[in-house]
Design an enzyme around this catalytic site. Structure first.
Site, PDB file in Angstrom:
ATOM      1  N   VAL A  10      33.992  15.085  52.477  1.00 30.96           N
ATOM      2  CA  VAL A  10      34.531  15.567  51.209  1.00 30.96           C
ATOM      3  C   VAL A  10      35.433  14.473  50.653  1.00 30.96           C
ATOM      4  CG1 VAL A  10      35.835  17.406  50.075  1.00 30.96           C
ATOM      5  CG2 VAL A  10      34.404  17.926  52.079  1.00 30.96           C
ATOM      6  N   LYS A  27      35.076  24.834  67.673  1.00 29.62           N
ATOM      7  CA  LYS A  27      35.097  24.936  66.217  1.00 29.62           C
ATOM      8  C   LYS A  27      33.940  25.754  65.640  1.00 29.62           C
ATOM      9  CE  LYS A  27      37.825  20.757  65.554  1.00 29.62           C
ATOM     10  NZ  LYS A  27      38.076  20.515  67.003  1.00 29.62           N
ATOM     11  N   GLU A  55      44.090  25.534  63.199  1.00 32.57           N
ATOM     12  CA  GLU A  55      44.661  25.027  64.450  1.00 32.57           C
ATOM     13  C   GLU A  55      45.612  26.062  65.042  1.00 32.57           C
ATOM     14  OE1 GLU A  55      43.838  22.332  65.883  1.00 32.57           O
ATOM     15  OE2 GLU A  55      43.122  20.864  64.431  1.00 32.57           O
ATOM     16  N   ARG A  73      48.057  26.843  61.889  1.00 41.80           N
ATOM     17  CA  ARG A  73      47.971  25.794  60.867  1.00 41.80           C
ATOM     18  C   ARG A  73      46.594  25.864  60.239  1.00 41.80           C
ATOM     19  NH1 ARG A  73      47.980  19.979  62.967  1.00 41.80           N
ATOM     20  NH2 ARG A  73      45.899  19.761  62.081  1.00 41.80           N
ATOM     21  N   ARG A  79      54.335  18.552  51.159  1.00 41.05           N
ATOM     22  CA  ARG A  79      53.532  18.963  50.002  1.00 41.05           C
ATOM     23  C   ARG A  79      53.853  20.404  49.642  1.00 41.05           C
ATOM     24  NH1 ARG A  79      47.270  17.633  49.448  1.00 41.05           N
ATOM     25  NH2 ARG A  79      48.142  16.056  48.057  1.00 41.05           N
ATOM     26  N   PRO A  81      29.536  17.466  55.498  1.00 40.60           N
ATOM     27  CA  PRO A  81      29.625  16.437  54.453  1.00 40.60           C
ATOM     28  C   PRO A  81      31.024  15.837  54.436  1.00 40.60           C
ATOM     29  CG  PRO A  81      29.730  18.632  53.485  1.00 40.60           C
ATOM     30  CD  PRO A  81      29.395  18.827  54.933  1.00 40.60           C
TER      31      PRO A  81
END
Length: 293
Positions: free
Chosen positions: A175, A97, A266, A250, A222, A173
């Site tokens: 979120v 990542k 992804e 993705r 969605r 952080p």
């Protein structure tokens, strides 16, 4: 596209799901309708002859993270005798990542991320909540959410344990818009937007890192916002420039104070959530069929 002969396509999976997860099986009949024989095949099964396939599509290889070198070596061996999609160079880039830093360098808004390597002292946020996870992981394994001040000792031990095992670490952080708005995941097939879903929040504050193969998710269809599409389309354009058109991608977004931010991209074995859109299984079958012409 109908093919002149029966093509064989391996849908690479893992031993935990030798016949694929149920949602992934929705593509089987559409592939057969297009004159393609789909074959779920466990990636590390020595009995599989990968050269017998016209194409290998990575789908459910969920156990790669703890065996990354072995998995990458397999993708290259398989790609030497047939085509693996997404390709090994894409998989190599995407399974760590730290690619998020490269996206940020190309003006893609990402969730702010601090990366830690061996011998780095964990520098934890001093306010609010944050997330600690390895840079190489799948399915939210070894990922946990902590509250600054309350959980720092546990969070530091988590990070140090990962580092001591030779794994690099990332701190982000938490979120909190995810608690109500959730994540938005946008799915692209052969470079074109297909559909989107909402993922509910996964991490409980102070809970131990999950060690399951993957965390269970709450998924709903969605319609992405225009801002979501702008960010995800920009990511897809970057990927196309860097790697060429990918079979699938993705883009996972969280809603930040200035608009959508990329949480992850992804490209290796992502859930494509084809169960969330009635036409998605056929679109995925068309995308795969289009690579066989």
């Amino acid at each position: 596209m109908m093919l002149d002969r029966i093509a064989r396509v391996a849908l690479a999976t893992c031993a935990d799901f030798p016949d694929l997860e149920e949602p992934e099986r929705l593509v089987l009949d559409p592939l057969r309708d297009r004159g393609i024989e789909p074959v779920p095949a466990v990636w590390d099964d020595p009995a599989v002859d990968w050269s017998s396939f016209d194409l290998v599509v990575l789908r459910g290889t969920w156990d790669y993270a703890e065996r990354l070198e072995e998995f990458m070596a397999w993708t290259r061996r398989a790609d030497a005798v047939t085509t693996v999609l997404n390709p090994p160079d894409v998989v190599s880039w995407n399974t760590d990542k730290r690619y998020l830093a490269e996206l940020a360098e190309h003006d893609v808004r990402i969730v702010p991320t601090t990366f830690l390597a061996a011998h780095d002292a964990p520098m934890l946020p001093t306010s609010s909540e944050y997330v600690v996870k390895p840079t190489v992981s799948a399915g939210s394994r070894d990922t946990a959410r902590y509250l600054a001040g309350r959980d720092d000792a546990v969070a530091r031990a988590h990070a140090e344990r990962l580092l001591a095992a030779g794994r690099e670490v990332m701190i982000q952080p938490y979120v909190d818009t995810v608690d109500d708005h959730g994540e938005t995941a946008l799915l692209y097939l052969n470079g074109r937007f297909s559909h989107a879903i909402r993922k509910g929040p996964l991490l409980e504050s102070g809970a131990a890192p999950t060690t399951e193969l993957f965390a269970q998710e709450t998924i709903d269809p969605r319609t992405p916002s225009a801002a979501d599409r702008t960010v995800a389309d920009a990511v897809t354009a970057f990927l196309t420039d860097r790697f060429g058109t990918l079979l699938y991608a993705r883009v996972d977004l969280l809603e930040g104070p200035d608009g959508p931010m990329v949480l992850e991209v992804e490209l290796t074995e992502p859930s494509l959530f084809i169960q969330s859109d009635d036409a998605a299984p056929a679109r995925l079958a068309d995308a795969i069929s289009g690579r066989l012409g």
